[in-house]
Design a protein around this motif. Sequence first.
Motif, PDB file in Angstrom:
ATOM      1  N   VAL A  58     -15.639   1.568 -33.866  1.00 17.55           N
ATOM      2  CA  VAL A  58     -16.966   2.149 -34.091  1.00 17.55           C
ATOM      3  C   VAL A  58     -17.083   2.731 -35.500  1.00 17.55           C
ATOM      4  N   GLY A  59     -16.030   3.366 -35.989  1.00 18.50           N
ATOM      5  CA  GLY A  59     -16.071   3.906 -37.344  1.00 18.50           C
ATOM      6  C   GLY A  59     -16.244   2.822 -38.382  1.00 18.50           C
ATOM      7  N   LEU A  60     -15.551   1.701 -38.192  1.00 21.97           N
ATOM      8  CA  LEU A  60     -15.693   0.587 -39.129  1.00 21.97           C
ATOM      9  C   LEU A  60     -17.081  -0.029 -39.045  1.00 21.97           C
ATOM     10  N   TYR A  61     -17.596  -0.168 -37.825  1.00 19.09           N
ATOM     11  CA  TYR A  61     -18.950  -0.688 -37.694  1.00 19.09           C
ATOM     12  C   TYR A  61     -19.968   0.266 -38.323  1.00 19.09           C
ATOM     13  N   ALA A  62     -19.737   1.580 -38.183  1.00 16.28           N
ATOM     14  CA  ALA A  62     -20.634   2.548 -38.819  1.00 16.28           C
ATOM     15  C   ALA A  62     -20.618   2.375 -40.332  1.00 16.28           C
ATOM     16  N   ALA A  63     -19.425   2.191 -40.897  1.00 19.51           N
ATOM     17  CA  ALA A  63     -19.313   1.963 -42.334  1.00 19.51           C
ATOM     18  C   ALA A  63     -20.018   0.665 -42.734  1.00 19.51           C
ATOM     19  N   ALA A  64     -19.834  -0.383 -41.935  1.00 17.58           N
ATOM     20  CA  ALA A  64     -20.462  -1.674 -42.233  1.00 17.58           C
ATOM     21  C   ALA A  64     -21.981  -1.582 -42.162  1.00 17.58           C
ATOM     22  N   ILE A  65     -22.492  -0.910 -41.146  1.00 19.00           N
ATOM     23  CA  ILE A  65     -23.941  -0.769 -41.004  1.00 19.00           C
ATOM     24  C   ILE A  65     -24.506   0.093 -42.127  1.00 19.00           C
ATOM     25  N   ALA A  66     -23.808   1.167 -42.471  1.00 22.70           N
ATOM     26  CA  ALA A  66     -24.261   2.015 -43.578  1.00 22.70           C
ATOM     27  C   ALA A  66     -24.327   1.221 -44.876  1.00 22.70           C
ATOM     28  N   ARG A  67     -23.316   0.407 -45.140  1.00 21.10           N
ATOM     29  CA  ARG A  67     -23.332  -0.435 -46.348  1.00 21.10           C
ATOM     30  C   ARG A  67     -24.482  -1.434 -46.285  1.00 21.10           C
ATOM     31  N   ALA A  68     -24.689  -2.032 -45.102  1.00 26.89           N
ATOM     32  CA  ALA A  68     -25.780  -3.006 -44.953  1.00 26.89           C
ATOM     33  C   ALA A  68     -27.145  -2.365 -45.182  1.00 26.89           C
ATOM     34  N   LEU A  69     -27.241  -1.067 -44.908  1.00 21.86           N
ATOM     35  CA  LEU A  69     -28.495  -0.334 -45.109  1.00 21.86           C
ATOM     36  C   LEU A  69     -28.593   0.272 -46.511  1.00 21.86           C
ATOM     37  N   GLY A  70     -27.622  -0.041 -47.363  1.00 21.09           N
ATOM     38  CA  GLY A  70     -27.689   0.379 -48.758  1.00 21.09           C
ATOM     39  C   GLY A  70     -27.095   1.739 -49.070  1.00 21.09           C
ATOM     40  N   LEU A  71     -26.269   2.277 -48.174  1.00 20.06           N
ATOM     41  CA  LEU A  71     -25.686   3.597 -48.391  1.00 20.06           C
ATOM     42  C   LEU A  71     -24.291   3.486 -49.005  1.00 20.06           C
ATOM     43  N   ALA A  72     -23.910   4.506 -49.760  1.00 19.72           N
ATOM     44  CA  ALA A  72     -22.542   4.629 -50.258  1.00 19.72           C
ATOM     45  C   ALA A  72     -21.717   5.285 -49.155  1.00 19.72           C
ATOM     46  N   GLY A 101     -15.754  16.441 -50.317  1.00 21.16           N
ATOM     47  CA  GLY A 101     -17.014  17.102 -50.640  1.00 21.16           C
ATOM     48  C   GLY A 101     -17.872  17.231 -49.397  1.00 21.16           C
ATOM     49  N   ARG A 102     -19.144  17.540 -49.628  1.00 18.42           N
ATOM     50  CA  ARG A 102     -20.059  17.735 -48.505  1.00 18.42           C
ATOM     51  C   ARG A 102     -21.095  16.605 -48.479  1.00 18.42           C
ATOM     52  N   PHE A 103     -21.502  16.251 -47.266  1.00 16.95           N
ATOM     53  CA  PHE A 103     -22.416  15.135 -47.060  1.00 16.95           C
ATOM     54  C   PHE A 103     -23.541  15.571 -46.137  1.00 16.95           C
ATOM     55  N   ARG A 104     -24.724  15.066 -46.395  1.00 18.17           N
ATOM     56  CA  ARG A 104     -25.843  15.345 -45.479  1.00 18.17           C
ATOM     57  C   ARG A 104     -25.672  14.653 -44.151  1.00 18.17           C
ATOM     58  N   LEU A 105     -24.980  13.507 -44.155  1.00 18.84           N
ATOM     59  CA  LEU A 105     -24.723  12.789 -42.908  1.00 18.84           C
ATOM     60  C   LEU A 105     -23.223  12.535 -42.801  1.00 18.84           C
ATOM     61  N   THR A 106     -22.650  13.034 -41.719  1.00 19.12           N
ATOM     62  CA  THR A 106     -21.234  12.830 -41.442  1.00 19.12           C
ATOM     63  C   THR A 106     -21.121  12.183 -40.066  1.00 19.12           C
ATOM     64  N   VAL A 107     -20.258  11.181 -39.983  1.00 24.97           N
ATOM     65  CA  VAL A 107     -20.044  10.456 -38.732  1.00 24.97           C
ATOM     66  C   VAL A 107     -18.592  10.649 -38.319  1.00 24.97           C
ATOM     67  N   HIS A 108     -18.389  11.057 -37.070  1.00 26.31           N
ATOM     68  CA  HIS A 108     -17.032  11.221 -36.541  1.00 26.31           C
ATOM     69  C   HIS A 108     -16.854  10.266 -35.367  1.00 26.31           C
ATOM     70  N   THR A 109     -15.806   9.404 -35.437  1.00 27.75           N
ATOM     71  CA  THR A 109     -15.646   8.390 -34.393  1.00 27.75           C
ATOM     72  C   THR A 109     -14.253   8.384 -33.768  1.00 27.75           C
ATOM     73  N   SER A 110     -13.450   9.385 -34.054  1.00 26.24           N
ATOM     74  CA  SER A 110     -12.118   9.418 -33.434  1.00 26.24           C
ATOM     75  C   SER A 110     -12.166  10.306 -32.194  1.00 26.24           C
ATOM     76  N   SER A 111     -11.041  10.421 -31.516  1.00 29.62           N
ATOM     77  CA  SER A 111     -10.968  11.341 -30.374  1.00 29.62           C
ATOM     78  C   SER A 111      -9.987  12.465 -30.683  1.00 29.62           C
ATOM     79  N   ARG A 112      -9.877  12.785 -31.978  1.00 22.96           N
ATOM     80  CA  ARG A 112      -8.950  13.827 -32.419  1.00 22.96           C
ATOM     81  C   ARG A 112      -9.714  15.076 -32.845  1.00 22.96           C
ATOM     82  N   GLN A 113      -9.409  16.196 -32.205  1.00 15.40           N
ATOM     83  CA  GLN A 113     -10.101  17.453 -32.485  1.00 15.40           C
ATOM     84  C   GLN A 113     -10.004  17.876 -33.952  1.00 15.40           C
ATOM     85  N   PRO A 114      -8.832  17.794 -34.618  1.00 13.98           N
ATOM     86  CA  PRO A 114      -8.790  18.191 -36.031  1.00 13.98           C
ATOM     87  C   PRO A 114      -9.739  17.370 -36.907  1.00 13.98           C
TER      88      PRO A 114
END
Length: 199
Positions: A58-72, A101-114
């Motif tokens: 899911v994290g990789l797909y999120a990165a792929a979709i973000a890139r496809a939508l023109g995001l860094a 740094g800080r981001f307006r949009l952060t995506v978390h896709t692991s199952s690790r609390q830290p």
Amino acid sequence: DLVRVPFADAMLVPLPAGVAPAAVASLDNLTDAWRTVAPFLPLLDDDPRVLVFGGMSVGLYAAAIARALGLAVTYLDRDARRLAIAERLGATVGDVTDRPGRFRLTVHTSSRQPNLLNAIKATDRGGTIVDTGIFQNDVPLPLLRMYTVGVTFVTGRAHARRDIPGVLDLVARGALDPGVVTATTVGWAEAAGAWSHHH
């Protein structure tokens, strides 16, 4: 072969011309990733960046979709194979302990609390964190800090049927290639063996 699909008129979405069924076999995970990025594009008008804490596909797909939508994309993970795939997708990569740094949009896709807590810390004032991680136990959140800086926390299951058309449109236009993430394709007879070796 025949397959009975109850409520097919409401649930099924025809594949666009030219989209191979195998290319979107992971459509459930793709829609889970879609909902982490696509609904929040208006937040990113003047800062088109997203931070993804990776975990499984899911994290990789999120990165792929973000890139496809023109995001860094900045993608953080510990798994060398996933980091290499994220780099191929055009993401800047690093370790989950990095401070990017800080981001307006952060995506978390692991199952690790830290990782989740680091993702919350990396979410900017007034920003949004979207979590797709599945935790077996309750996780304490820094609610006072989130309240004080105005962080919006979004979690829950994907609405796959609603989001499938958006994902399929990106694939049909050639903006998204799920095959970069879906690394293993085997025949039906080999599926059980391949799944048992899948990590």
